[in-house]
Design a protein around this motif. Sequence first.
Motif, PDB file in Angstrom:
ATOM      1  N   GLY A 295     147.350  91.685  71.252  1.00 24.06           N
ATOM      2  CA  GLY A 295     147.239  90.927  69.862  1.00 24.06           C
ATOM      3  C   GLY A 295     147.943  89.489  69.930  1.00 24.06           C
ATOM      4  O   GLY A 295     147.934  88.584  68.911  1.00 24.06           O
ATOM      5  N   LYS A 296     148.633  89.254  70.851  1.00 19.51           N
ATOM      6  CA  LYS A 296     149.200  87.672  71.355  1.00 19.51           C
ATOM      7  C   LYS A 296     148.794  87.164  72.628  1.00 19.51           C
ATOM      8  O   LYS A 296     148.618  86.025  72.679  1.00 19.51           O
ATOM      9  CB  LYS A 296     150.712  88.004  71.085  1.00 19.51           C
ATOM     10  N   TYR A 297     148.712  87.909  73.621  1.00 19.89           N
ATOM     11  CA  TYR A 297     148.380  87.374  74.975  1.00 19.89           C
ATOM     12  C   TYR A 297     147.319  88.243  75.524  1.00 19.89           C
ATOM     13  O   TYR A 297     146.941  89.424  75.216  1.00 19.89           O
ATOM     14  CB  TYR A 297     149.773  87.806  75.957  1.00 19.89           C
TER      15      TYR A 297
ATOM     16  N   ASN B 269     135.915  84.986  66.498  1.00 17.43           N
ATOM     17  CA  ASN B 269     135.344  85.359  67.984  1.00 17.43           C
ATOM     18  C   ASN B 269     136.336  84.834  68.829  1.00 17.43           C
ATOM     19  O   ASN B 269     137.048  83.943  68.647  1.00 17.43           O
ATOM     20  CB  ASN B 269     134.200  84.309  67.974  1.00 17.43           C
ATOM     21  N   PHE B 270     136.400  85.631  69.730  1.00 21.44           N
ATOM     22  CA  PHE B 270     137.333  85.309  71.101  1.00 21.44           C
ATOM     23  C   PHE B 270     136.470  84.930  72.172  1.00 21.44           C
ATOM     24  O   PHE B 270     135.369  85.664  72.327  1.00 21.44           O
ATOM     25  CB  PHE B 270     138.263  86.422  71.333  1.00 21.44           C
TER      26      PHE B 270
ATOM     27  N   LYS C 253     144.860  81.798  71.745  1.00 23.82           N
ATOM     28  CA  LYS C 253     144.666  80.794  70.862  1.00 23.82           C
ATOM     29  C   LYS C 253     143.858  81.630  69.545  1.00 23.82           C
ATOM     30  O   LYS C 253     143.394  82.554  69.594  1.00 23.82           O
ATOM     31  CB  LYS C 253     143.567  79.493  71.095  1.00 23.82           C
ATOM     32  N   ASP C 254     144.112  80.754  68.448  1.00 23.03           N
ATOM     33  CA  ASP C 254     143.475  81.270  67.338  1.00 23.03           C
ATOM     34  C   ASP C 254     141.974  81.729  67.395  1.00 23.03           C
ATOM     35  O   ASP C 254     141.149  80.799  68.055  1.00 23.03           O
ATOM     36  CB  ASP C 254     143.735  80.497  66.020  1.00 23.03           C
TER      37      ASP C 254
ATOM     38  N   GLY D 249     140.978  81.952  75.699  1.00 20.85           N
ATOM     39  CA  GLY D 249     141.713  82.336  76.661  1.00 20.85           C
ATOM     40  C   GLY D 249     141.332  83.358  77.676  1.00 20.85           C
ATOM     41  O   GLY D 249     141.819  83.761  78.694  1.00 20.85           O
ATOM     42  N   LEU D 250     139.956  83.896  77.162  1.00 26.07           N
ATOM     43  CA  LEU D 250     139.232  85.088  78.177  1.00 26.07           C
ATOM     44  C   LEU D 250     138.692  84.218  79.340  1.00 26.07           C
ATOM     45  O   LEU D 250     138.618  82.932  79.477  1.00 26.07           O
ATOM     46  CB  LEU D 250     137.974  85.666  77.403  1.00 26.07           C
ATOM     47  N   ARG D 251     138.619  84.930  80.515  1.00 22.02           N
ATOM     48  CA  ARG D 251     138.143  84.561  81.547  1.00 22.02           C
ATOM     49  C   ARG D 251     136.562  84.274  81.564  1.00 22.02           C
ATOM     50  O   ARG D 251     136.049  83.726  82.278  1.00 22.02           O
ATOM     51  CB  ARG D 251     138.623  85.454  82.909  1.00 22.02           C
ATOM     52  N   SER D 252     136.119  85.035  80.812  1.00 18.14           N
ATOM     53  CA  SER D 252     134.507  85.252  80.584  1.00 18.14           C
ATOM     54  C   SER D 252     134.180  85.745  79.280  1.00 18.14           C
ATOM     55  O   SER D 252     134.676  86.226  78.638  1.00 18.14           O
ATOM     56  CB  SER D 252     133.915  86.058  81.560  1.00 18.14           C
ATOM     57  N   ASP D 253     132.916  84.991  78.821  1.00 17.59           N
ATOM     58  CA  ASP D 253     132.280  85.296  77.625  1.00 17.59           C
ATOM     59  C   ASP D 253     131.619  86.580  77.543  1.00 17.59           C
ATOM     60  O   ASP D 253     131.198  87.182  76.436  1.00 17.59           O
ATOM     61  CB  ASP D 253     131.504  84.119  77.067  1.00 17.59           C
TER      62      ASP D 253
END
Length: 211
Positions: A127-129, A91-92, A77-78, A97-101
């Motif tokens: 960059g996309k997935y 920030n991601f 996601k954006d 979509g990460l499994r952990s921060d």
Amino acid sequence: IIDPDTIPAGRPLKVIISKKDEIPGKLISQLAGNPEKLKMTNPVIKIPGENGTGIPEIHKAKIKPVLCKAPIVVPVKDAHSKEINPQNFSNFSKLQGLRSDQVRSMVQDSNGNLWLGTDDGLTRYDGKYFYHYTTEQGLKNNLILWVFIDSHENIWFGSYGGGVTMYDGRYLLNFTTEEGLVDNYVNSVYEDSSENIWIGTIGGISIYNGI
């Protein structure tokens, strides 16, 4: 239909805000003195096998390739940004979509992919997935402390209690104490000029020469 009642509005109440008292802060400063100089002594050189210095133990590595299962693919996601200004940080996190921060290590491969070592597995970002690798794909442990790429583009990642794993793009090679590693808690991985892999653990250093 009954017409609604009309009530004339009164004059608004005005409140004058008083000035906030400003108290100047006291800057605590102290004149620094001259630094203390310590004279370095000559280093003690120890050669393995001489003057009581032990020789490193050599163990034949037990190589057990495990076919890596397909990773879990998640569209990213954006990225989140606190400000509209594009020059600020984006920030991601788990929301994207990460499994952990908790991201402990990252490295970029020759194709521009980012490999992230997190508290819940290894993640590749193109960059996309997000491509997630966990114990379901063949890892020994999901808490990844270190990610490293060697000169042959193999991905090495050290884990908390699961040893170190090498991923060649198809197979996983897991090295634990059962395969000859000195300890299963791996904090760092490095490659020297002779292509030996140095593995730093909480129990010492292991060197893997690929044989």
